[in-house]
Design a protein around this motif. Structure first.
Motif, PDB file in Angstrom:
ATOM      1  N   SER A   1       0.829  -1.201   0.000  1.00  0.00           N
ATOM      2  CA  SER A   1       0.000   0.000   0.000  1.00  0.00           C
ATOM      3  C   SER A   1       0.865   1.253   0.000  1.00  0.00           C
ATOM      4  CB  SER A   1      -0.929  -0.003   1.220  1.00  0.00           C
ATOM      5  OG  SER A   1      -1.669   1.194   1.288  1.00  0.00           O
ATOM      6  N   ALA A   2       1.884   1.269   0.838  1.00  0.00           N
ATOM      7  CA  ALA A   2       2.792   2.411   0.874  1.00  0.00           C
ATOM      8  C   ALA A   2       3.587   2.515  -0.426  1.00  0.00           C
ATOM      9  CB  ALA A   2       3.730   2.284   2.063  1.00  0.00           C
ATOM     10  N   LEU A   3       3.967   1.377  -0.997  1.00  0.00           N
ATOM     11  CA  LEU A   3       4.708   1.384  -2.254  1.00  0.00           C
ATOM     12  C   LEU A   3       3.885   2.029  -3.368  1.00  0.00           C
ATOM     13  CD1 LEU A   3       7.277   0.343  -3.816  1.00  0.00           C
ATOM     14  CD2 LEU A   3       5.878  -1.649  -4.417  1.00  0.00           C
ATOM     15  N   LEU A   4       2.623   1.653  -3.467  1.00  0.00           N
ATOM     16  CA  LEU A   4       1.777   2.196  -4.532  1.00  0.00           C
ATOM     17  C   LEU A   4       1.532   3.687  -4.339  1.00  0.00           C
ATOM     18  CD1 LEU A   4      -0.801  -0.713  -4.987  1.00  0.00           C
ATOM     19  CD2 LEU A   4       1.233  -0.189  -6.356  1.00  0.00           C
ATOM     20  N   GLU A   5       1.471   4.115  -3.098  1.00  0.00           N
ATOM     21  CA  GLU A   5       1.332   5.553  -2.853  1.00  0.00           C
ATOM     22  C   GLU A   5       2.601   6.283  -3.290  1.00  0.00           C
ATOM     23  OE1 GLU A   5       0.357   8.703   0.755  1.00  0.00           O
ATOM     24  OE2 GLU A   5      -0.287   6.611   0.931  1.00  0.00           O
ATOM     25  N   MET A   6       3.756   5.683  -3.008  1.00  0.00           N
ATOM     26  CA  MET A   6       5.010   6.295  -3.452  1.00  0.00           C
ATOM     27  C   MET A   6       5.107   6.295  -4.972  1.00  0.00           C
ATOM     28  SD  MET A   6       6.649   7.588  -0.939  1.00  0.00           S
ATOM     29  CE  MET A   6       8.039   8.042  -1.977  1.00  0.00           C
ATOM     30  N   LEU A   7       4.607   5.257  -5.627  1.00  0.00           N
ATOM     31  CA  LEU A   7       4.594   5.225  -7.090  1.00  0.00           C
ATOM     32  C   LEU A   7       3.785   6.394  -7.638  1.00  0.00           C
ATOM     33  CD1 LEU A   7       5.131   3.981  -9.859  1.00  0.00           C
ATOM     34  CD2 LEU A   7       3.214   2.405  -9.442  1.00  0.00           C
ATOM     35  N   GLU A   8       2.659   6.682  -7.041  1.00  0.00           N
ATOM     36  CA  GLU A   8       1.851   7.822  -7.480  1.00  0.00           C
ATOM     37  C   GLU A   8       2.632   9.127  -7.344  1.00  0.00           C
ATOM     38  OE1 GLU A   8      -1.833   7.904  -5.394  1.00  0.00           O
ATOM     39  OE2 GLU A   8      -2.596   6.052  -6.315  1.00  0.00           O
ATOM     40  N   ARG A   9       3.388   9.249  -6.271  1.00  0.00           N
ATOM     41  CA  ARG A   9       4.166  10.461  -6.056  1.00  0.00           C
ATOM     42  C   ARG A   9       5.299  10.575  -7.082  1.00  0.00           C
ATOM     43  NH1 ARG A   9       4.813  10.648   0.604  1.00  0.00           N
ATOM     44  NH2 ARG A   9       2.586  10.314   1.090  1.00  0.00           N
ATOM     45  N   VAL A  10       5.948   9.443  -7.394  1.00  0.00           N
ATOM     46  CA  VAL A  10       6.996   9.452  -8.414  1.00  0.00           C
ATOM     47  C   VAL A  10       6.421   9.863  -9.762  1.00  0.00           C
ATOM     48  CG1 VAL A  10       8.578   7.965  -9.715  1.00  0.00           C
ATOM     49  CG2 VAL A  10       8.450   7.756  -7.229  1.00  0.00           C
ATOM     50  N   GLN A  11       5.285   9.299 -10.105  1.00  0.00           N
ATOM     51  CA  GLN A  11       4.661   9.615 -11.388  1.00  0.00           C
ATOM     52  C   GLN A  11       4.180  11.060 -11.444  1.00  0.00           C
ATOM     53  OE1 GLN A  11       1.757   6.438 -11.306  1.00  0.00           O
ATOM     54  NE2 GLN A  11       3.006   5.123 -12.638  1.00  0.00           N
TER      55      GLN A  11
ATOM     56  N   SER B   1       8.737  -3.706  -5.604  1.00  0.00           N
ATOM     57  CA  SER B   1       9.594  -2.554  -5.854  1.00  0.00           C
ATOM     58  C   SER B   1       9.018  -1.609  -6.893  1.00  0.00           C
ATOM     59  CB  SER B   1      10.969  -3.018  -6.363  1.00  0.00           C
ATOM     60  OG  SER B   1      11.648  -3.773  -5.404  1.00  0.00           O
ATOM     61  N   VAL B   2       9.516  -0.393  -6.835  1.00  0.00           N
ATOM     62  CA  VAL B   2       9.375   0.602  -7.891  1.00  0.00           C
ATOM     63  C   VAL B   2      10.765   1.185  -8.126  1.00  0.00           C
ATOM     64  CG1 VAL B   2       8.504   2.900  -8.467  1.00  0.00           C
ATOM     65  CG2 VAL B   2       6.961   1.198  -7.443  1.00  0.00           C
ATOM     66  N   TYR B   3      11.210   1.218  -9.375  1.00  0.00           N
ATOM     67  CA  TYR B   3      12.492   1.812  -9.733  1.00  0.00           C
ATOM     68  C   TYR B   3      12.237   3.149 -10.434  1.00  0.00           C
ATOM     69  CZ  TYR B   3      14.272  -2.961  -9.101  1.00  0.00           C
ATOM     70  OH  TYR B   3      14.586  -4.196  -8.599  1.00  0.00           O
ATOM     71  N   PHE B   4      13.103   4.111 -10.168  1.00  0.00           N
ATOM     72  CA  PHE B   4      13.011   5.374 -10.908  1.00  0.00           C
ATOM     73  C   PHE B   4      14.406   5.991 -11.033  1.00  0.00           C
ATOM     74  CE2 PHE B   4      12.453   6.629  -6.498  1.00  0.00           C
ATOM     75  CZ  PHE B   4      13.138   7.836  -6.369  1.00  0.00           C
ATOM     76  N   ARG B   5      14.578   6.769 -12.066  1.00  0.00           N
ATOM     77  CA  ARG B   5      15.843   7.450 -12.335  1.00  0.00           C
ATOM     78  C   ARG B   5      15.721   8.886 -11.834  1.00  0.00           C
ATOM     79  NH1 ARG B   5      20.600   5.036 -13.617  1.00  0.00           N
ATOM     80  NH2 ARG B   5      19.439   3.690 -15.064  1.00  0.00           N
TER      81      ARG B   5
END
Length: 322
Positions: free
Chosen positions: A233-243, A260-264
């Motif tokens: 749940s926290a990961l998906l919220e962080m993904l929204e913030r990255v996007q 995981s979520v990876y980002f540059r």
């Protein structure tokens, strides 16, 4: 409250898996908690080291790619990985590393904290930082410290102490650290800036260099660093913030032992956000972590072919002089 809880793991590139095992398990005394394969290249090992359970905040992982060229740590990369050890153990660590043929330099990081600086056999920059056993972490965080066979009591690596980073765009990287990942910016000096993990994390601190020569990928360099969140749940919220801030990202990726979520980030480094659960005991008993080659369901049908191409590792090999 921040969703990020500090460092989860650090992943680097190595040249030879046996040499890597001998150094990290044999010399540094970390536990090999998972012997598996690179999910994107299953004929290559992915080795995970850490405390007794490989808890987030202690997990150092490697892709050993035989034949890969040597890298050069530098700008656009994470640089020096720092491990916390009891401050009083530093003289013993210096003697142990020297006995193993490692060149060691004494140093001092933020606020005069004593440290030892050296490289692994591939040239990866490392440091041991003298800290108190509960400095900056919850009171029960040291319960699973791994006491390796042959390592004198009181010397064991406790967790990550932090990391140095070098960015092509330091101000933009600093903005990601503070606004996205909730690190708190602290003191600065002539060479760079300090950032502390949010809340009750692992006590790690990141140091962002102002300048460094351009880096080159290869063995002896960090591939990526990962930051902790509690769950999916926290990961998906962080993904929204990255996007939302339009950073290039992978979307959600299932790494079996965590999601995981990876980002540059804008300064060139590959960052990952990874869940604390389910952990490394999901597919083998805690008492025998790292002893058997573990494969995901997708790779299990390929086991015979994978095992035929992977070099056999001597699991508890250590240099004869230790």
């Amino acid at each position: 409250m921040s969703l990020i809880k500090g460092l989860h793991h650090i992943t680097a590139v190595a040249a030879d898996p046996q040499c890597n095992l001998d150094f990290y398990a044999g010399v540094l005394g970390l536990r090999l908690v998972k012997k598996t394969v690179n999910q994107d290249d299953p004929f290559t090992y992915h080795l995970y080291y850490g405390d007794a359970l490989g808890r987030p905040g202690t997990a150092m992982t490697f892709f050993p790619f035989p034949g890969v060229p040597a890298g050069q740590p530098g700008r656009g990369q994470p640089l020096e990985t720092r491990f916390a050890v009891p401050a009083e153990s530093l003289p013993e660590w210096r003697a142990r590393l020297t006995q193993a043929g490692v060149q060691v330099r004494s140093g001092s990081i933020k606020e005069g904290t004593p440290s030892l600086h050296f490289t692994d056999p591939d040239g990866l920059p490392l440091a041991l930082v003298g800290q108190g056993t509960t400095e900056g972490v919850p009171a029960d965080a040291d319960a699973d410290i791994w006491q390796a066979p042959g390592l004198p009591a009181g010397m064991a690596i406790q967790r990550f102490a932090g990391m140095t980073l070098s960015s092509y765009r330091p101000d933009a990287t600093a903005q990601v650290l503070t606004e996205l990942l909730s690190y708190a910016e602290g003191a600065a000096d002539t060479d760079g800036r300090w950032f502390r993990a949010p809340g009750e994390g692992t006590g790690d601190q990141l140091y962002l260099f102002n300048e460094a020569a351009p880096g080159q990928p290869g063995y002896g360099t960090v591939h990526h660093i990962a930051f902790r969140v509690a769950d999916r749940s926290a990961l998906l919220e962080m993904l929204e913030r990255v996007q939302a801030i339009r950073l290039p990202s992978s979307g959600e990726v299932d790494r079996f032992y965590f999601k995981s979520v990876y980002f540059r980030e804008p300064g060139g480094m590959l960052f990952e956000i990874a869940t604390d659960d389910p952990g490394f005991a999901v597919d083998e008993p805690a008492e025998s972590l790292g002893e058997a080659l573990k494969l995901t369901d997708a790779h299990e049908p390929m086991r015979a072919a994978i095992e035929a191409r992977l070099p056999v590792l001597q699991m508890f090999a250590r240099p004869a002089n230790l």
